[in-house]
Design an enzyme around this catalytic site. Structure first.
Site, PDB file in Angstrom:
ATOM      1  N   HIS A  25      28.329  44.461  38.983  1.00  0.00           N
ATOM      2  CA  HIS A  25      29.474  44.517  38.074  1.00  0.00           C
ATOM      3  C   HIS A  25      28.968  44.508  36.629  1.00  0.00           C
ATOM      4  O   HIS A  25      28.115  43.700  36.272  1.00  0.00           O
ATOM      5  CB  HIS A  25      30.374  43.303  38.329  1.00  0.00           C
ATOM      6  CG  HIS A  25      31.761  43.477  37.815  1.00  0.00           C
ATOM      7  ND1 HIS A  25      32.041  43.549  36.468  1.00  0.00           N
ATOM      8  CD2 HIS A  25      32.944  43.624  38.461  1.00  0.00           C
ATOM      9  CE1 HIS A  25      33.340  43.722  36.318  1.00  0.00           C
ATOM     10  NE2 HIS A  25      33.916  43.775  37.507  1.00  0.00           N
ATOM     11  N   GLU A  77      41.850  44.598  46.260  1.00  0.00           N
ATOM     12  CA  GLU A  77      41.012  43.406  46.425  1.00  0.00           C
ATOM     13  C   GLU A  77      41.888  42.167  46.572  1.00  0.00           C
ATOM     14  O   GLU A  77      42.538  41.753  45.604  1.00  0.00           O
ATOM     15  CB  GLU A  77      40.080  43.250  45.206  1.00  0.00           C
ATOM     16  CG  GLU A  77      39.182  42.028  45.298  1.00  0.00           C
ATOM     17  CD  GLU A  77      38.255  41.856  44.103  1.00  0.00           C
ATOM     18  OE1 GLU A  77      38.523  42.460  43.053  1.00  0.00           O
ATOM     19  OE2 GLU A  77      37.262  41.105  44.238  1.00  0.00           O
ATOM     20  N   GLU A  90      44.771  33.542  41.327  1.00  0.00           N
ATOM     21  CA  GLU A  90      44.614  34.809  40.603  1.00  0.00           C
ATOM     22  C   GLU A  90      45.667  35.850  40.988  1.00  0.00           C
ATOM     23  O   GLU A  90      45.704  36.924  40.392  1.00  0.00           O
ATOM     24  CB  GLU A  90      43.199  35.349  40.801  1.00  0.00           C
ATOM     25  CG  GLU A  90      42.153  34.399  40.217  1.00  0.00           C
ATOM     26  CD  GLU A  90      40.723  34.877  40.377  1.00  0.00           C
ATOM     27  OE1 GLU A  90      40.521  36.087  40.449  1.00  0.00           O
ATOM     28  OE2 GLU A  90      39.828  34.017  40.423  1.00  0.00           O
ATOM     29  N   HIS A 147      36.550  34.997  47.043  1.00  0.00           N
ATOM     30  CA  HIS A 147      37.960  34.788  47.365  1.00  0.00           C
ATOM     31  C   HIS A 147      38.146  34.445  48.844  1.00  0.00           C
ATOM     32  O   HIS A 147      38.947  33.580  49.192  1.00  0.00           O
ATOM     33  CB  HIS A 147      38.776  36.025  46.992  1.00  0.00           C
ATOM     34  CG  HIS A 147      38.686  36.359  45.542  1.00  0.00           C
ATOM     35  ND1 HIS A 147      39.214  35.547  44.567  1.00  0.00           N
ATOM     36  CD2 HIS A 147      38.093  37.385  44.884  1.00  0.00           C
ATOM     37  CE1 HIS A 147      38.967  36.066  43.375  1.00  0.00           C
ATOM     38  NE2 HIS A 147      38.286  37.186  43.539  1.00  0.00           N
ATOM     39  N   GLU A 149      28.787  40.396  41.964  1.00  0.00           N
ATOM     40  CA  GLU A 149      29.668  39.993  40.869  1.00  0.00           C
ATOM     41  C   GLU A 149      29.359  38.545  40.521  1.00  0.00           C
ATOM     42  O   GLU A 149      29.103  37.731  41.414  1.00  0.00           O
ATOM     43  CB  GLU A 149      31.125  40.139  41.322  1.00  0.00           C
ATOM     44  CG  GLU A 149      32.150  39.945  40.230  1.00  0.00           C
ATOM     45  CD  GLU A 149      33.573  40.177  40.745  1.00  0.00           C
ATOM     46  OE1 GLU A 149      34.343  40.765  40.000  1.00  0.00           O
ATOM     47  OE2 GLU A 149      33.905  39.759  41.863  1.00  0.00           O
TER      48      GLU A 149
HETATM   49 MN    MN Z   1      35.631  40.479  43.108  1.00  0.00          MN
END
Ligand code: MN
Length: 288
Positions: A7, A147, A153, A183, A240
C-alpha cells in the site's frame, strides 16, 4: 507464487510528484510487483506523471478508496448519495486512466465509525450506485473489490458473508471480495472467510493486529497462507500498515492510528515482502 503488493501509504501521505515517485520507487526497491494507490481525493493523482513513474519502475497499479459521511452512498440523504456516486465515478475514471485492473476498498459506505445501524433505504441506495459503477467498470475491463472492515470503520459490511450478500444483491460478475487479515481478526473466522469466498475472493490485504511488522502481533499468518494455497488463490496479496505520523493524517485519525508502531517504511516493507514470500512458499509446499 502470488503477485505481491504494498500500500502506497506505507511510504507517503500524499501524491505530489515527489511523493508518488517515493512510493513507486520504494515498492520496486523492496521487490514488490504491485502498488495500491489511494484515490481518497482522485483529483490529487496526476495520471501522466504517475503512469510515467510506474512504467519506469516496472510497478503495476491497483487503486482503492473509502467514502466519508459526506459522500456516503449508504446514507438516507440523496445529496450524500449523489456526492458519493460522483466520487466513485471520478475514482473509476482515474483507475482506468492509470491502467489499473482493480478498484477496491470501502466503496459501499463511509470509512468511519457509525453510531446507528444501517437502514434498508440506505442499503438500497448503495446497491443501486454500485450496480451502475460495476457496469461502468465492466466497460473498462475493471474489477471492483469490496473490503469488509471492522465495526469501528463501517456498519454495513464487516464480514466476508456480508460482502458476498451485497455482491449477490448487486448482481455484477466483475465484483470480488477483498479480505484483510486485520479486519478478519476482529469480525470473522479468517480461514472460514477465505473458504466461504472461494472464487469470489479477488484481493487480499495482510496486516498485523497492531498494523506494524508482520509476525509480531496476534495474526495467524500460517493458517491464512495455508487457506489461500489450498483454494489455489492466484490474486495479489498486498501488505498494509499504519503508524502515527506516517501516511495520510486524516485517514490515520479515521482509523485511530495513534501509536508510533513503526518508523522505517523501507525496512518494514522489505521485511513484509520477505515474510509474505516465505509464508506463501511454505504453505504451497505443504499443500503440494
Ligand atoms: Mn485493508
Amino acid at each position: 507464487m502470488n503477485p505481491l503488493g504494498v500500500h502506497a501509504l506505507v511510504f507517503v501521505g500524499g501524491w505530489s510528484e515527489r511523493e508518488s515517485s517515493q512510493a513507486i520507487e520504494g515498492a520496486a526497491r523492496c521487490g514488490y510487483e504491485w502498488l495500491e494507490i489511494p484515490l481518497l481525493d482522485p483529483a490529487k493523482v496526476d495520471v501522466e506523471t504517475t503512469v510515467r513513474q510506474l512504467e519506469r519502475a516496472g510497478i503495476k497499479p491497483i487503486t482503492s478508496l473509502g467514502l466519508s459521511f459526506e459522500s456516503d452512498i449508504s446514507s438516507a440523504d440523496p445529496e450524500r448519495v449523489a456526492r458519493g456516486e460522483r466520487l466513485l465515478q471520478d475514482a473509476l475514471a482515474k483507475t482506468r486512466d492509470l491502467g489499473a485492473p482493480m478498484m477496491t476498498g470501502v466503496l459501499y459506505s463511509a470509512l468511519a465509525k457509525y453510531r446507528t445501524a444501517p437502514t434498508e433505504a440506505g442499503r438500497r441506495s448503495c446497491v443501486e450506485v454500485l450496480a451502475k459503477l460495476a457496469a461502468a467498470a465492466k466497460n473498462s475491463g475493471i474489477t471492483l473489490g469490496l473490503e469488509p472492515v471492522n465495526r469501528y470503520e463501517s456498519n454495513l459490511v464487516n464480514t466476508a458473508a456480508q460482502a458476498l450478500e451485497l455482491i449477490a444483491e448487486i448482481g455484477a460478475d466483475n465484483m470480488v471480495v477483498h479480505l484483510d487479515s486485520y479486519h478478519m481478526n476482529i469480525e470473522d473466522d479468517p480461514v472460514g472467510a477465505i473458504e466461504l469466498c472461494g472464487d469470489r475472493l479477488g484481493y487480499v490485504h495482510l496486516n498485523e493486529s497492531h498494523r506494524g511488522y508482520l509476525g509480531t502481533g496476534t495474526i495467524d499468518f500460517a493458517s491464512l497462507f495455508g487457506a489461500l494455497a489450498k483454494q489455489n488463490y492466484r490474486g495479489a496479496i498486498t501488505f498494509e500498515a499504519f503508524s502515527a505520523g506516517i501516511g495520510d493524517p486524516a485517514l490515520n485519525a479515521e482509523l485511530a492510528v495513534w501509536r508510533h508502531v513503526w518508523s522505517d517504511a523501507m525496512d518494514l516493507a522489505r521485511h513484509a515482502h520477505q515474510f509474505m514470500a516465505a509464508g506463501y512458499a511454505t504453505a504451497a509446499h505443504r499443500t503440494g
